[in-house]
Scaffold this motif. Structure first.
Motif, short mmCIF file in Angstrom:
data_model
loop_
_atom_site.label_atom_id
_atom_site.label_comp_id
_atom_site.label_asym_id
_atom_site.label_seq_id
_atom_site.Cartn_x
_atom_site.Cartn_y
_atom_site.Cartn_z
N ILE A 134 0.86 -1.18 0.00
CA ILE A 134 0.00 0.00 0.00
C ILE A 134 0.90 1.23 0.00
CG2 ILE A 134 -0.25 0.36 2.48
CD1 ILE A 134 -3.28 0.64 1.94
N SER A 135 0.48 2.29 -0.59
CA SER A 135 1.30 3.49 -0.70
C SER A 135 0.66 4.67 0.01
CB SER A 135 1.51 3.87 -2.17
OG SER A 135 2.18 2.85 -2.85
N THR A 136 1.50 5.54 0.51
CA THR A 136 1.02 6.80 1.09
C THR A 136 2.06 7.87 0.78
OG1 THR A 136 0.12 7.81 3.08
CG2 THR A 136 2.11 6.54 3.37
N SER A 137 1.68 9.11 0.83
CA SER A 137 2.66 10.18 0.61
C SER A 137 2.98 10.85 1.94
CB SER A 137 2.14 11.22 -0.39
OG SER A 137 1.03 11.90 0.15
N VAL A 138 4.24 11.22 2.09
CA VAL A 138 4.70 11.92 3.29
C VAL A 138 5.11 13.31 2.86
CG1 VAL A 138 6.45 11.97 5.11
CG2 VAL A 138 5.48 9.78 4.36
N ASN A 139 4.63 14.32 3.55
CA ASN A 139 4.94 15.70 3.22
C ASN A 139 5.82 16.32 4.30
OD1 ASN A 139 3.14 15.68 0.94
ND2 ASN A 139 1.47 15.76 2.41
N ILE A 140 6.87 16.98 3.89
CA ILE A 140 7.68 17.79 4.80
C ILE A 140 7.43 19.23 4.39
CG2 ILE A 140 10.00 18.36 5.55
CD1 ILE A 140 10.79 15.45 4.90
N ILE A 141 6.78 19.97 5.24
CA ILE A 141 6.37 21.33 4.92
C ILE A 141 7.30 22.30 5.63
CG2 ILE A 141 4.48 22.99 5.03
CD1 ILE A 141 2.63 20.41 5.13
N LEU A 142 8.05 23.06 4.85
CA LEU A 142 9.04 23.99 5.40
C LEU A 142 8.54 25.42 5.29
CD1 LEU A 142 12.26 22.52 3.72
CD2 LEU A 142 11.36 22.04 6.00
N SER A 143 8.89 26.20 6.27
CA SER A 143 8.64 27.63 6.24
C SER A 143 9.97 28.33 6.43
CB SER A 143 7.69 28.05 7.38
OG SER A 143 6.44 27.44 7.22
N ASP A 144 10.09 29.52 5.90
CA ASP A 144 11.30 30.29 6.14
C ASP A 144 11.30 30.74 7.58
OD1 ASP A 144 12.18 30.08 3.54
OD2 ASP A 144 11.17 31.91 2.88
N VAL A 145 12.45 30.61 8.24
CA VAL A 145 12.57 31.07 9.62
C VAL A 145 13.82 31.92 9.74
CG1 VAL A 145 11.40 29.08 10.64
CG2 VAL A 145 13.86 29.02 10.37
N ILE A 146 13.75 32.88 10.63
CA ILE A 146 14.91 33.67 11.00
C ILE A 146 14.63 34.20 12.41
CG2 ILE A 146 14.10 35.80 9.94
CD1 ILE A 146 17.13 36.22 9.17
N ALA A 147 15.58 33.99 13.29
CA ALA A 147 15.38 34.42 14.67
C ALA A 147 16.73 34.60 15.35
CB ALA A 147 14.55 33.40 15.43
N MET A 148 16.73 35.47 16.34
CA MET A 148 17.89 35.61 17.20
C MET A 148 17.57 34.92 18.51
SD MET A 148 19.41 39.36 16.64
CE MET A 148 19.43 40.08 15.02
N ASP A 149 18.50 34.11 18.95
CA ASP A 149 18.33 33.32 20.17
C ASP A 149 18.25 34.25 21.38
OD1 ASP A 149 18.57 31.56 22.34
OD2 ASP A 149 19.90 30.24 21.23
N ILE A 150 17.29 34.00 22.24
CA ILE A 150 17.13 34.79 23.46
C ILE A 150 18.37 34.67 24.34
CG2 ILE A 150 15.98 33.06 24.86
CD1 ILE A 150 14.69 36.60 24.65
N GLY A 151 19.15 33.61 24.13
CA GLY A 151 20.38 33.40 24.89
C GLY A 151 21.56 34.21 24.40
N SER A 152 21.35 35.02 23.36
CA SER A 152 22.43 35.86 22.85
C SER A 152 22.92 36.79 23.96
CB SER A 152 21.94 36.72 21.68
OG SER A 152 21.56 35.92 20.59
N VAL A 153 24.23 37.00 24.01
CA VAL A 153 24.82 37.87 25.03
C VAL A 153 24.25 39.29 24.91
CG1 VAL A 153 26.98 38.88 25.85
CG2 VAL A 153 26.90 36.49 25.19
N ALA A 154 23.99 39.72 23.66
CA ALA A 154 23.47 41.07 23.45
C ALA A 154 22.06 41.26 24.00
CB ALA A 154 23.50 41.43 21.96
#
Length: 180
Positions: free
Chosen positions: A30-50
């Protein structure tokens, strides 16, 4: 004759249905399709020293006012991005402020320096209220660190800082990561 045609059609239908069932029983697949859905991300880590940190320049004696000062902050920013990006810097106001006393923000140089894991074109800018590119075309990646150096020249220290009333002069600097 009608009866024979009806029986023949019924037989063909049964054979066709029976064949499908036999094929399905024998295949075990039996067959099925698997989807990997990506979104663009950009973030600065809250752990940044700044993040909510402070960079201090102390001028306590005559030698301080006659010397250049450099404060380097390793891992100032930690960034995750799924696309190439720029890191921009700006001040939130035109002056460092201590009560009614002010020092222009262009006294400070901000420089992206090697040593972190972030790759791109590292730049040095004179601080202003306009967004300026500190790092251009940085590569995508997770937990990329950027080292930043803050610099006040001896000339600016002696010409601009010397003679100002004592106090702690403060200005907020904002860093922004923008996907390309």
């Amino acid at each position: 004759m009608k009866k024979q045609i009806f029986i023949a059609a019924l037989s063909l239908g049964a054979i066709a249905l029976g064949t499908k069932q036999v094929m399905a029983q024998n295949s075990g697949q039996i067959s099925t399709s698997v989807n990997i859905i990506l979104s663009d991300v950009i973030a600065m880590d809250i752990g940044s020293v700044a993040s909510e940190g402070a960079v201090d320049f102390n001028y306590g004696n005559t030698n301080d006012y006659n010397s250049a000062k450099n404060v380097t902050v390793p891992n100032s920013l930690v960034i995750i991005s799924s696309k190439n990006f720029d890191v921009k810097v700006k001040s939130e106001g035109t002056h460092f402020v201590s009560g009614a006393n002010v020092i222009p923000v262009d006294i400070l140089q901000v420089k992206a320096i090697p040593g972190g894991s972030l790759t791109g074109t590292l730049n040095e800018v004179t601080l202003s209220t306009t967004n300026q590119i500190l790092v251009s075309n940085a590569s995508p990646g997770a937990k990329q660190s950027l080292n930043i150096a803050y610099y006040i020249s001896a000339e600016k220290a002696s010409n601009i800082l010397l003679g100002k009333p004592k106090g702690t002069y403060t200005q907020t600097i904002t860093y922004t990561a923008t996907a390309l």
